[in-house]
Write a protein that holds these residues in place. Structure first.
Motif, PDB file in Angstrom:
ATOM      1  N   ALA A   1       1.251   1.716   2.656  1.00 48.84           N
ATOM      2  CA  ALA A   1       1.509   2.003   1.153  1.00 48.84           C
ATOM      3  C   ALA A   1       3.037   2.548   0.923  1.00 48.84           C
ATOM      4  N   ASP A   2       3.681   2.952   2.125  1.00 53.80           N
ATOM      5  CA  ASP A   2       5.078   3.281   2.055  1.00 53.80           C
ATOM      6  C   ASP A   2       6.091   1.976   1.913  1.00 53.80           C
ATOM      7  N   ALA A   3       5.492   1.114   2.316  1.00 55.33           N
ATOM      8  CA  ALA A   3       6.316  -0.098   2.417  1.00 55.33           C
ATOM      9  C   ALA A   3       6.383  -1.005   0.835  1.00 55.33           C
ATOM     10  N   LEU A   4       5.206  -0.668   0.044  1.00 59.41           N
ATOM     11  CA  LEU A   4       5.184  -1.455  -1.051  1.00 59.41           C
ATOM     12  C   LEU A   4       6.296  -1.466  -1.944  1.00 59.41           C
ATOM     13  N   PRO A   5       6.835  -0.248  -2.255  1.00 65.44           N
ATOM     14  CA  PRO A   5       7.947   0.092  -3.213  1.00 65.44           C
ATOM     15  C   PRO A   5       9.068  -0.993  -2.701  1.00 65.44           C
ATOM     16  N   GLY A   6       9.549  -1.163  -1.645  1.00 66.99           N
ATOM     17  CA  GLY A   6      10.666  -1.616  -0.856  1.00 66.99           C
ATOM     18  C   GLY A   6      10.082  -3.400  -1.249  1.00 66.99           C
ATOM     19  N   ILE A   7       8.982  -3.770  -1.072  1.00 67.47           N
ATOM     20  CA  ILE A   7       8.569  -5.251  -1.161  1.00 67.47           C
ATOM     21  C   ILE A   7       8.576  -5.538  -2.736  1.00 67.47           C
ATOM     22  N   SER A   8       8.374  -4.719  -3.583  1.00 65.65           N
ATOM     23  CA  SER A   8       8.346  -4.834  -4.919  1.00 65.65           C
ATOM     24  C   SER A   8       9.932  -4.943  -5.449  1.00 65.65           C
ATOM     25  N   ALA A   9      10.721  -4.055  -4.801  1.00 62.15           N
ATOM     26  CA  ALA A   9      12.030  -4.053  -5.146  1.00 62.15           C
ATOM     27  C   ALA A   9      12.795  -5.467  -4.735  1.00 62.15           C
ATOM     28  N   GLU A  10      12.491  -5.887  -3.657  1.00 62.52           N
ATOM     29  CA  GLU A  10      12.964  -7.015  -3.236  1.00 62.52           C
ATOM     30  C   GLU A  10      12.522  -8.424  -4.198  1.00 62.52           C
ATOM     31  N   VAL A  11      11.142  -8.312  -4.677  1.00 62.87           N
ATOM     32  CA  VAL A  11      10.690  -9.324  -5.527  1.00 62.87           C
ATOM     33  C   VAL A  11      11.527  -9.319  -6.815  1.00 62.87           C
ATOM     34  N   ALA A  12      11.737  -7.993  -7.516  1.00 60.12           N
ATOM     35  CA  ALA A  12      12.559  -8.150  -8.590  1.00 60.12           C
ATOM     36  C   ALA A  12      13.881  -8.656  -8.318  1.00 60.12           C
ATOM     37  N   ARG A  13      14.501  -8.213  -7.051  1.00 58.68           N
ATOM     38  CA  ARG A  13      16.012  -8.589  -6.774  1.00 58.68           C
ATOM     39  C   ARG A  13      16.053 -10.146  -6.701  1.00 58.68           C
TER      40      ARG A  13
END
Length: 524
Positions: free
Chosen positions: A7-19
């Protein structure tokens, strides 16, 4: 796809998708851990590119490749661990401690509590290590590390610096007493015996600690202060803790800074010698002057000796300052002689200066640098305490200088506790009556009696006498009636810059009340 992702990895993945969506020219690139149902978790690096969007422009599909980078990631984690943790005990090492200390200091400032920083050294570790071997010593350190960790709170941290030295961080302390309770718990955890190589051995701990921000130093200084306190605990008997004295350190630091300011001022020529005239009251003539130091401070203006002499004496500058005074006074004497004024100057000599081996030789060497200055115009002014510290040595030094023509004056006479037996053997030419007695003699019978006594002693010792601190005509008249002819003080002149002295001498007029001759008066 995200069911196996932490779960703690999901925000980072979402941020990389947006970038990547905002900058499609650079590919999506993210690494995360994937948990497998019946296998160890793996680290996967994912590289891709968005290939389709919905009607609203949101990405719906990505095409790319996933690579198993578990070996590389584990190697990185191992290297990180080796870089930040002690290989023997598994505790944070010096590198990680530096980061943790900075973080804890920031938190402490933010929440308004106290951070305890303790430096711990084992007592008796070296004999155990030497007798049982390094392997046994290492095992002892591992057990000690475990005991330390268990004795502390979850929010505390213990790190190993090396050898048998550890540092403990104790954040969130409500009071110094809470920190000392924790340290006592630490000491109690270490002191029970250890089983090594079939033997029972004992070690204890000496701990020094400091409290931030009461000790408002930087991280390196906090560790240094805790280390200093640890050595104090060692010197006090070991197996104890000792708090660093931050107030004392601040005072010592201020003294060091003040000492440096004085050294700089001396090097820059900010000190000057003023002259205060001495007069023969009844004769109405100037008979000499006393040299008095002043500091022409670039920011605070002209400072009297009270503002800097105590610092000179306490910062190790006494000898250097005294040398400057003597050299400057002799140079002034030389200029006065060239101007036609043959007046003696009194030079204040400190106790430490007078007691230096070879002072007489040094004084003669300085005088030789000014061949136009006769020794008879040099008067050395010393205090009772300076004279009596090592009477035989001082007596020999002064006798030698007097034999060559220099005069000796005993300053502030009557304020000390000297034996008259000692004083009568001291080579001297003049006794100076302290200004405190001169100020009080008009109204205080006790001060009057002391002044009369000093004048009588001077007569019996065969010395001249001079009163300092004379401020009124009446004081001068009273002194003359008692047999004191010479005076200095604000009633005559305040200390003045050297370049004004000759002009003042030429125009000085004594008060009329001092010129009336009284039959039977002593001119001493």
């Amino acid at each position: 796809w995200n069911a196996a992702v932490a779960a703690d990895a999901l925000p980072g993945i979402s941020a990389e998708v947006a970038r990547h969506a905002a900058h499609p020219a650079t590919p999506f690139d993210a690494t995360w851990k994937v948990a497998a149902p019946h296998a160890p978790a793996r680290w996967v690096r994912n590289l891709g590119k968005i290939v389709s969007h919905d009607a609203h422009g949101q990405p719906t599909r990505m095409l790319g490749v996933a690579m198993d980078v578990t070996p590389q990631r584990e190697q990185e984690e191992l290297l990180q661990k080796l870089a930040h943790y002690d290989a023997l005990t598994g505790l944070p090492n010096r590198v990680l401690l530096a980061k943790l200390l900075q973080d804890r200091m920031a938190e402490t400032r933010a929440n308004g509590t106290r951070l305890g920083v303790a430096y711990l050294d084992l007592d008796g570790f070296k004999p155990v290590n030497d007798r049982l071997g390094h392997g046994a010593g290492d095992r002892l350190l591992v057990v000690v590390a475990g005991r330390l960790s268990r004795a502390l709170r979850p929010q505390d941290c213990v790190a190993r610096l090396g050898g048998d030295e550890f540092v403990i961080l104790m954040p969130g302390l409500a009071s110094p007493a809470e920190g000392e309770q924790l340290l006592q718990r630490v000491m109690d955890s270490i002191s029970p015996p250890y089983s090594l190589e079939g033997e029972r051995v004992s070690v204890t701990a000496s701990i020094g600690y400091t409290l931030f921000p009461l000790d408002d130093a930087d991280a390196d200084a906090l560790l240094r202060h805790a280390d200093q306190a640890m050595y104090a605990a060692k010197q006090a008997g070991r197996n104890r803790f000792h708090q660093f004295d931050a107030e004392q350190e601040r005072a010592q630091r201020a003294q060091r800074e003040q000492g440096q300011q004085l050294r700089d001022a001396l090097a820059r020529g900010e000190f000057v010698l003023f002259l205060q005239p001495k007069v023969a009251m009844q004769a109405g003539v100037v008979v000499g002057a006393e040299t008095l130091a002043r500091w022409q401070h670039p920011e605070r203006g002209l400072l009297s000796p009270a503002a800097f002499l105590p610092l000179v004496e306490s910062t190790g500058l006494e000898l250097a300052f005294g040398e400057w005074v003597v050299e400057t006074a002799l140079a002034q004497l030389e200029q006065l002689i060239l101007a036609g004024l043959q007046l003696p100057l009194s030079i204040n000599i400190s106790a430490r200066q007078l007691q230096q081996p070879g002072f007489a030789d040094w004084m003669l060497e300085r005088l030789a640098r000014h061949p136009q200055v006769p020794a008879t115009l040099v008067e050395l002014e010393i205090t009772e305490s300076a004279a009596l510290y090592d009477l035989p040595a001082v007596t020999g030094t002064l006798a030698r200088l007097r034999a060559l023509g220099m005069a000796v004056s005993l300053d502030d006479f009557g304020t000390g506790y000297s034996s008259l037996t000692y004083l009568r053997n001291l080579p001297m030419d003049t006794l100076k009556i302290d200004q405190s007695f001169v100020h009080g003699m008009m109204t205080d019978p006790g001060d009057m009696a002391i002044v009369q006594g000093v004048i009588g002693l001077a007569r019996s010792f065969g010395c001249k006498v001079i009163a300092e601190g004379v401020e009124t005509v009446e004081q001068g008249q009273m002194l003359q009636q008692m047999g004191c002819a010479h005076a200095q003080g604000y009633g005559i002149a305040r200390p003045m810059p050297f370049d004004r002295f000759a002009g003042w001498v030429a125009h000085w007029q004594p008060p009329a009340g001092w010129l009336r001759y009284r039959p039977g008066e002593s001119l001493r």
